[in-house]
Design a protein around this motif. Structure first.
Motif, PDB file in Angstrom:
ATOM      1  N   UNK A  72       0.824  -1.202   0.000  1.00 53.02           N
ATOM      2  CA  UNK A  72       0.000   0.000   0.000  1.00 53.02           C
ATOM      3  C   UNK A  72       0.864   1.260   0.000  1.00 53.02           C
ATOM      4  N   UNK A  73       1.914   1.265   0.825  1.00 55.32           N
ATOM      5  CA  UNK A  73       2.817   2.428   0.865  1.00 55.32           C
ATOM      6  C   UNK A  73       3.442   2.697  -0.500  1.00 55.32           C
ATOM      7  N   UNK A  74       3.885   1.643  -1.152  1.00 52.36           N
ATOM      8  CA  UNK A  74       4.516   1.784  -2.466  1.00 52.36           C
ATOM      9  C   UNK A  74       3.516   2.347  -3.480  1.00 52.36           C
ATOM     10  N   UNK A  75       2.282   1.875  -3.428  1.00 55.10           N
ATOM     11  CA  UNK A  75       1.272   2.349  -4.366  1.00 55.10           C
ATOM     12  C   UNK A  75       0.887   3.798  -4.092  1.00 55.10           C
ATOM     13  N   UNK A  76       0.770   4.162  -2.830  1.00 57.96           N
ATOM     14  CA  UNK A  76       0.467   5.559  -2.494  1.00 57.96           C
ATOM     15  C   UNK A  76       1.567   6.479  -3.022  1.00 57.96           C
ATOM     16  N   UNK A  77       2.803   6.052  -2.880  1.00 60.23           N
ATOM     17  CA  UNK A  77       3.925   6.857  -3.374  1.00 60.23           C
ATOM     18  C   UNK A  77       3.875   6.984  -4.895  1.00 60.23           C
ATOM     19  N   UNK A  78       3.532   5.889  -5.579  1.00 61.42           N
ATOM     20  CA  UNK A  78       3.471   5.913  -7.043  1.00 61.42           C
ATOM     21  C   UNK A  78       2.311   6.772  -7.541  1.00 61.42           C
ATOM     22  N   UNK A  79       1.154   6.630  -6.925  1.00 67.61           N
ATOM     23  CA  UNK A  79      -0.028   7.380  -7.351  1.00 67.61           C
ATOM     24  C   UNK A  79       0.064   8.841  -6.931  1.00 67.61           C
ATOM     25  N   UNK A  80       0.651   9.064  -5.766  1.00 64.93           N
ATOM     26  CA  UNK A  80       0.857  10.405  -5.215  1.00 64.93           C
ATOM     27  C   UNK A  80      -0.432  11.243  -5.207  1.00 64.93           C
ATOM     28  N   UNK A  81      -1.459  10.786  -4.496  1.00 64.59           N
ATOM     29  CA  UNK A  81      -2.704  11.566  -4.461  1.00 64.59           C
ATOM     30  C   UNK A  81      -2.516  12.871  -3.695  1.00 64.59           C
ATOM     31  N   UNK A  82      -3.265  13.877  -4.088  1.00 63.39           N
ATOM     32  CA  UNK A  82      -3.181  15.162  -3.397  1.00 63.39           C
ATOM     33  C   UNK A  82      -3.928  15.137  -2.069  1.00 63.39           C
ATOM     34  N   UNK A  83      -4.897  14.225  -1.946  1.00 66.46           N
ATOM     35  CA  UNK A  83      -5.692  14.163  -0.717  1.00 66.46           C
ATOM     36  C   UNK A  83      -6.159  12.740  -0.478  1.00 66.46           C
ATOM     37  N   UNK A  84      -6.373  12.401   0.796  1.00 63.62           N
ATOM     38  CA  UNK A  84      -6.822  11.061   1.148  1.00 63.62           C
ATOM     39  C   UNK A  84      -7.729  11.136   2.371  1.00 63.62           C
TER      40      UNK A  84
END
Length: 275
Positions: A72-84
């Motif tokens: 999940x951490x790796x995917x969040x870094x790749x997607x780089x959403x502005x908000x969550x």
């Protein structure tokens, strides 16, 4: 990254309200029960609702497994959403989740009591406690591999979720599932049910003369896994038999998945003749 949180007791409707909050605050992604969902698509994670016990479900929601957390951490870094938007039963739980995933603490904390009435929360509690229904803020097709056999109904709403990508809009869908740990036993379906579905497909098509036998991988099939269907049959004689057989194969797979919610891993045909 701007982080929002939504807190509330289990079964009070947090997952149901998540899409509405994303629209209101222009939030691009959601972290809910072990899943990372971005713009109505499951990007990474394992749903806590697929676990066989409530204890395992809690551990999954808290990302205690290193492999799960790192994915999940790796995917969040790749997607780089502005908000969550992070969902949890309490501020403490949310703090543990954001610390585990290495994302900032929430800049805005929202509580389920602030956005719903007592009557709405009571309805949500009834759906959870008495009917075993759990909502996941993602489309059914995104979750099918995790919840084969446990889908109850999808809930669709037209929302513009997240950032303004020009005129981009899509149907934000919520899925209603019944997790394994909410059952008083294992959900099974008899081989006869699948056989009857295959027979119905045969009657609708007109290209199959007779279905002689339908075999599933087991006598009874656990809903936690996909299934394999083996059909022994005789075709009606005529041109284009390979094409007709392929079409029948595809229809069987589609109808079994539609009517049972099981994932069909494959459908094998044994054609013993043409008449």
């Amino acid at each position: 990254m701007k982080v929002f949180s939504l807190s509330g007791k289990s079964g009070t409707g947090k997952s149901f309200q998540a899409i509405n909050l994303c629209k209101q605050y222009k939030i691009e992604s959601i972290i809910d029960d072990g899943l990372f969902i971005c713009r109505n698509k499951v990007m990474a994670g394992i749903s806590a609702k697929r676990q066989k016990t409530s204890i395992r479900a809690v551990k999954t929601a808290l990302f205690t497994d290193d492999e799960h957390k790192e994915d999940v951490c790796r995917t969040i870094e790749e997607v780089s959403p502005e908000s969550v938007l992070v969902l949890g039963t309490s501020d403490e739980m949310i703090n543990r989740i954001v610390a585990r995933l290495g994302i900032p603490e929430p800049s805005k904390r929202i509580y389920i009591e602030d956005i719903t009435t007592e009557e709405e929360r009571e309805i949500a509690r009834h759906q959870r406690k008495d009917l075993g229904k759990h909502v996941i803020p993602a489309p059914a097709f995104q979750l099918k591999r995790q919840f084969s056999g446990y889908f109850m109904s999808p809930l669709r709403m037209l929302k513009d979720l997240g950032r303004d990508f020009g005129n981009w809009k899509e149907t934000a869908e919520k899925s209603v599932v019944r997790p394994t740990y909410s059952y008083l036993g294992e959900y099974k379906i008899s081989e006869k049910v699948i056989s009857d579905i295959v027979e119905c497909v045969k009657n609708e098509g007109g290209t199959v003369f007779e279905v002689q036998k339908v075999i599933i991988t087991k006598d009874t099939v656990s809903a936690a896994e996909g299934i394999e269907v083996y059909v022994v049959m005789t075709m009606n004689y005529g041109a284009g038999l390979p094409k007709a057989a392929a079409e029948f194969q595809a229809r069987v797979a589609a109808q079994v998945e539609k009517m049972t919610a099981f994932v069909v891993n494959k459908v094998d045909l044994e054609i013993r003749g043409a008449v």
